[in-house]
Scaffold this active site. Structure first.
Site, mmCIF file in Angstrom:
data_model
loop_
_atom_site.group_PDB
_atom_site.id
_atom_site.type_symbol
_atom_site.label_atom_id
_atom_site.label_comp_id
_atom_site.label_asym_id
_atom_site.label_seq_id
_atom_site.Cartn_x
_atom_site.Cartn_y
_atom_site.Cartn_z
ATOM 1 C CG HIS A 199 -0.199 -0.001 2.522
ATOM 2 N ND1 HIS A 199 0.372 1.133 3.068
ATOM 3 C CD2 HIS A 199 0.067 -1.002 3.387
ATOM 4 C CE1 HIS A 199 0.945 0.830 4.212
ATOM 5 N NE2 HIS A 199 0.780 -0.463 4.432
ATOM 6 C CD GLU A 244 2.494 -5.061 8.231
ATOM 7 O OE1 GLU A 244 2.841 -6.246 8.037
ATOM 8 O OE2 GLU A 244 3.111 -4.080 7.773
ATOM 9 N NE ARG A 245 5.476 -8.670 12.889
ATOM 10 C CZ ARG A 245 6.638 -8.488 13.515
ATOM 11 N NH1 ARG A 245 7.692 -8.026 12.849
ATOM 12 N NH2 ARG A 245 6.769 -8.770 14.787
ATOM 13 C CG HIS A 246 -1.809 -7.996 15.926
ATOM 14 N ND1 HIS A 246 -1.296 -7.377 17.046
ATOM 15 C CD2 HIS A 246 -3.143 -7.761 15.953
ATOM 16 C CE1 HIS A 246 -2.277 -6.819 17.723
ATOM 17 N NE2 HIS A 246 -3.411 -7.038 17.079
ATOM 18 N N GLY A 288 3.665 -4.490 4.141
ATOM 19 C CA GLY A 288 5.086 -4.793 4.141
ATOM 20 C C GLY A 288 5.404 -6.203 4.594
#
Length: 247
Positions: free
Chosen positions: A9, A87-89, A183
């Site tokens: 994004h 996204e990873r948390h 990412g």
């Protein structure tokens, strides 16, 4: 040969403020919207056409995809949104400034939290305002699926089954696919596609708003991969990502 396009994004409001974002639903900054428009125009100019698109359930990725497809006159194609592309948390780090966190805990510790393969940040508690169980978009997820924090290994574990079961079969069938995500969810996929080791993945940074093209064989093994656009601009954007977690 088959082609797959991956796109992180555009810059979000919290990217601009250098804050850990994770699953917090932050929108694009004005720069991020312009990055998305530029990416869409670039893909159009390079002759790309897509049959299907996949994205997360977070607005910064969704709006980036909308903008890209609008620029390409492809807003009519099917778009699938799924939380597994999120996204990873970032756990208890969500909302914190990265540089201030590095000053408090040290550059090395923050680098480990941001980029290591199997070390998650401190976990979120269920009473936290950002606990995903309070968000209706995750109402169908079990308590085991709801993350309190994630490392990249966890992100790989939730993304790759979706890749194998849903996205990869479409590419094998000849569909032209774009994935607009984040990412770390994209790092998870790139790690798998390029067979990057757990140690080397620390050095992989994906810039905002620049299309990454994979040329794949019939078994979806990469033949080559490359970013579209100006390579000097690419270097600058990668350096921005690298510097974000430093005091």
């Amino acid at each position: 040969m088959k082609k797959l396009v991956l796109l992180r994004h555009g810059e979000s409001q919290w990217n601009r403020e250098n804050r850990f974002t994770g699953w917090v639903d932050v929108d694009l900054s004005e720069k991020g919207r312009e990055e998305a428009r530029t990416a869409g125009q670039l893909l159009k100019d390079e002759g790309f056409v897509f049959d299907l698109a996949y994205t997360s359930v977070l607005k910064r990725a969704i709006r980036t995809l909308w903008t890209v497809l609008d620029e390409m006159n492809l807003m009519w194609i099917p778009v699938t949104k799924n939380w597994r592309l999120n996204e990873r948390h970032y756990g208890a780090l969500q909302g914190l400034n990265k540089a201030e966190t590095a000053q408090r805990h040290g550059d090395e510790q923050v680098l480990i939290w941001r980029r290591s393969y199997d070390t998650p940040p401190p976990a979120l508690t269920e009473s936290d305002e950002f606990w995903p169980g309070k968000d209706p978009r995750y109402a169908s997820l079990s308590s085991q699926e709801l993350p309190a924090t994630e490392c990249l290994k966890d992100t790989v574990a939730r993304f790759l089954p979706y890749w194998h079961e849903t996205i990869a079969p479409q590419i094998r069938d000849g569909k032209n696919v774009i994935i607009t995500a984040h990412g770390n969810s994209l790092r998870a996929l790139v790690k798998y596609l390029d067979n990057i080791s757990d140690e080397d993945i620390v050095g992989l940074n994906i810039p905002t708003g620049i299309p990454l093209v994979y040329e794949l064989d019939d078994d979806l093994k990469p033949l080559k991969s490359y970013y579209l656009g100006d390579q000097e601009e690419l270097k600058k954007k990668v350096e921005v990502v690298v510097k974000q977690g430093k005091a």
